[in-house]
Motif scaffolding. Structure first.
Motif, short mmCIF file in Angstrom:
data_model
loop_
_atom_site.label_atom_id
_atom_site.label_comp_id
_atom_site.label_asym_id
_atom_site.label_seq_id
_atom_site.Cartn_x
_atom_site.Cartn_y
_atom_site.Cartn_z
N GLN A 10 -57.16 72.23 3.57
CA GLN A 10 -58.49 72.48 2.93
C GLN A 10 -59.49 71.25 3.22
O GLN A 10 -60.83 71.23 3.47
N VAL A 11 -58.92 70.22 3.12
CA VAL A 11 -59.54 68.94 3.45
C VAL A 11 -60.07 69.02 4.94
O VAL A 11 -61.33 68.52 5.03
N ARG A 12 -59.19 69.37 5.86
CA ARG A 12 -59.87 69.56 7.21
C ARG A 12 -61.17 70.42 7.42
O ARG A 12 -61.89 70.29 8.05
N GLU A 13 -60.98 71.38 6.71
CA GLU A 13 -62.04 72.51 6.40
C GLU A 13 -63.34 71.77 6.04
O GLU A 13 -64.30 72.23 6.53
N LEU A 14 -63.03 71.34 4.86
CA LEU A 14 -64.27 70.45 4.10
C LEU A 14 -64.83 69.57 4.84
O LEU A 14 -66.04 69.33 5.16
N VAL A 36 -68.20 63.90 -0.31
CA VAL A 36 -66.89 63.51 -1.26
C VAL A 36 -67.02 64.28 -2.73
O VAL A 36 -66.03 64.87 -3.19
N THR A 37 -68.29 64.06 -3.18
CA THR A 37 -68.45 64.78 -4.42
C THR A 37 -68.25 66.22 -4.35
O THR A 37 -67.75 66.81 -5.45
N THR A 97 -62.52 57.20 -9.67
CA THR A 97 -62.56 56.15 -8.40
C THR A 97 -61.61 56.34 -7.37
O THR A 97 -61.65 56.38 -6.23
N GLU A 98 -60.18 56.36 -8.00
CA GLU A 98 -59.30 56.63 -7.03
C GLU A 98 -59.04 57.70 -6.41
O GLU A 98 -58.81 58.04 -5.22
N LEU A 99 -59.52 59.00 -7.19
CA LEU A 99 -59.66 60.16 -6.52
C LEU A 99 -60.86 60.45 -5.43
O LEU A 99 -60.51 60.78 -4.50
N THR A 100 -62.04 59.74 -5.52
CA THR A 100 -62.79 59.66 -4.92
C THR A 100 -62.50 58.99 -3.32
O THR A 100 -62.73 59.26 -2.38
N LEU A 123 -61.12 62.94 4.36
CA LEU A 123 -62.05 63.41 4.95
C LEU A 123 -62.29 62.80 6.15
O LEU A 123 -62.48 63.39 7.38
N GLU A 124 -62.17 61.36 6.21
CA GLU A 124 -62.39 60.63 7.34
C GLU A 124 -61.36 60.98 8.43
O GLU A 124 -61.59 61.26 9.47
N GLY A 125 -60.12 60.89 7.64
CA GLY A 125 -58.86 61.05 8.57
C GLY A 125 -58.64 62.55 9.04
O GLY A 125 -58.40 62.76 10.34
N ALA A 126 -59.64 63.39 8.56
CA ALA A 126 -59.53 65.06 9.01
C ALA A 126 -60.54 65.25 10.24
O ALA A 126 -60.62 66.25 10.75
N LYS A 127 -61.41 64.08 10.46
CA LYS A 127 -62.33 64.57 11.25
C LYS A 127 -61.81 64.32 12.90
O LYS A 127 -61.01 63.60 13.08
#
Length: 375
Positions: free
Chosen positions: A69-73, A80-81, A361-364, A371-375
């Motif tokens: 899901q993170v890759r799709e997003l 991030v929000t 904050t940790e979650l964010t 998200l950065e890693g999935a790009k």
């Protein structure tokens, strides 16, 4: 005790038979994907789930269940929000579907899944209302509950959400005074919902009264006093405070105002015991389950407490309704030593909000890096 023990012989079955709804204070995609959540329903009498920012931060920090899901997003350029919103509501939607048979079988009494507004909204009434409505619309399941903190700013938001027909889990309640305000906010919301022609029977609410954190703070202060009298009162405040909260619930739900709403189909706002994992290794690990057993409440437990309860809790029936005088005596005795319960509960509310801000904050940060890693 084995998983195959008769459903009538397990301590969780006994707790359920005593009128306590057992909810799990945990949710993760791994819990859903593995079938473990359904297993807990089948073997541990679990009939609901509560979540919070700390739980989601922990779930996302480990494992690979969220990677796809993170890759799709990330591919869609989601910020991030919105990514957190999509990820957490997806888990809650799935959990709601798992619990839907229980929701249907109990006419909405149980089978509930709670999701919280962001901690940043805790001191902002309008932001809380906006988020509550957005979460309600996004999850789009009748068995979701939106968690709203019982801060001063949260109270009008609770009324507004209830008035709009949204089921609410009021969280972070520590004091009897604030709890009375929460009940009033709920009743006002119901009155407004009735005026708007909403079917009151469709609106459910629980009031999450925190237990172990009260003991942690008061015990620290009793240790500082150090007398035998002070030591004898250790680890008694949390249970006493919760028992007095139940007394308040019974009284407030029997007022003319509350009864007239119930006659129109309204549900009573049930007390929910939260923060029920013991914080001290010196205490029995089922303390806040066994000593807060009474009909018509929810006990939401971390997995560890749930397993301890299933394994060896000794359920003795109602341990609350006959103990009001003793509970008041405990709180009065603590007060006579110079410890202000009002000061402690106010401090705990502020710390509760702050802890969720830290978790958020940790979650964010976790989702940002994913998200950065999935790009």
């Amino acid at each position: 005790m084995t998983d195959t023990a008769s459903a009538t012989t397990t301590p969780t079955a006994a707790l359920s038979a005593a009128g306590v709804s057992i909810w799990l204070d945990d949710l993760s995609r791994e819990l859903l994907d593995s079938g473990r959540l359904q297993e807990l329903i089948d073997t541990r009498n679990v009939v609901g789930v509560t979540t919070n920012p700390t739980i989601f931060a922990s779930a996302l920090a480990k494992g690979e269940a969220y990677d796809a899901q993170v890759r799709e997003l990330a591919a869609a350029g989601t910020d991030v929000t919105n990514a957190i919103f999509e990820i957490t509501t997806a888990d809650v939607q799935r959990a709601c579907d798992v619990f839907r048979p229980i929701f249907d079988a109990t006419a909405g009494y149980d089978g509930r899944v709670s999701i919280e507004v962001t901690p940043g909204a805790a001191r902002d009434t309008q932001a809380t209302i906006t988020e509550a409505k957005a979460l309600w619309a996004k999850v789009d399941r009748p068995n979701v509950m939106i968690k709203i903190p019982a801060t001063k700013e949260g109270l009008p938001a609770i009324t507004e959400a209830i008035a709009a027909g949204i089921s609410v889990n009021v969280t972070l309640i520590f004091s009897l005074q604030r709890y009375a305000e929460v009940i009033a906010a709920y009743l006002t919301g119901l009155e407004r919902a009735a005026e708007a022609g909403i079917d009151l029977s469709t609106i459910h609410s629980v009031a999450s009264f925190f237990v172990s954190r009260v003991d942690t703070e008061i015990d620290k202060r009793l240790d500082a006093i150090g007398t035998d009298e002070a030591k004898a009162l250790k680890s008694k405040a949390g249970i006493a405070n919760a028992r007095l909260a139940f007394q308040l619930f019974v009284e407030e739900m029997a007022t003319e105002r509350a009864l007239s709403l119930q006659e129109k189909g309204a549900n009573r706002q049930r007390p929910l015991w939260a923060s029920t994992g013991v914080k001290s290794p010196d205490l029995p690990d089922t303390l806040y389950v066994v000593e807060l057993t009474t009909h018509g409440v929810v006990n939401t437990m971390p997995g560890k407490t749930l397993e301890a309860t299933f394994d060896h809790a000794e359920i003795h029936g109602d341990t609350v309704t006959g103990a009001y005088a003793e509970a008041k005596g405990t709180i009065d005795a603590i007060g006579s030593l110079g410890i202000s319960i009002d000061e402690v509960t106010e401090q705990l509310e502020n710390e509760g909000v702050d802890k969720f801000v830290v978790s958020w904050t940790e979650l964010t940060e976790t989702v940002t890096s994913a998200l950065e890693g999935a790009k």
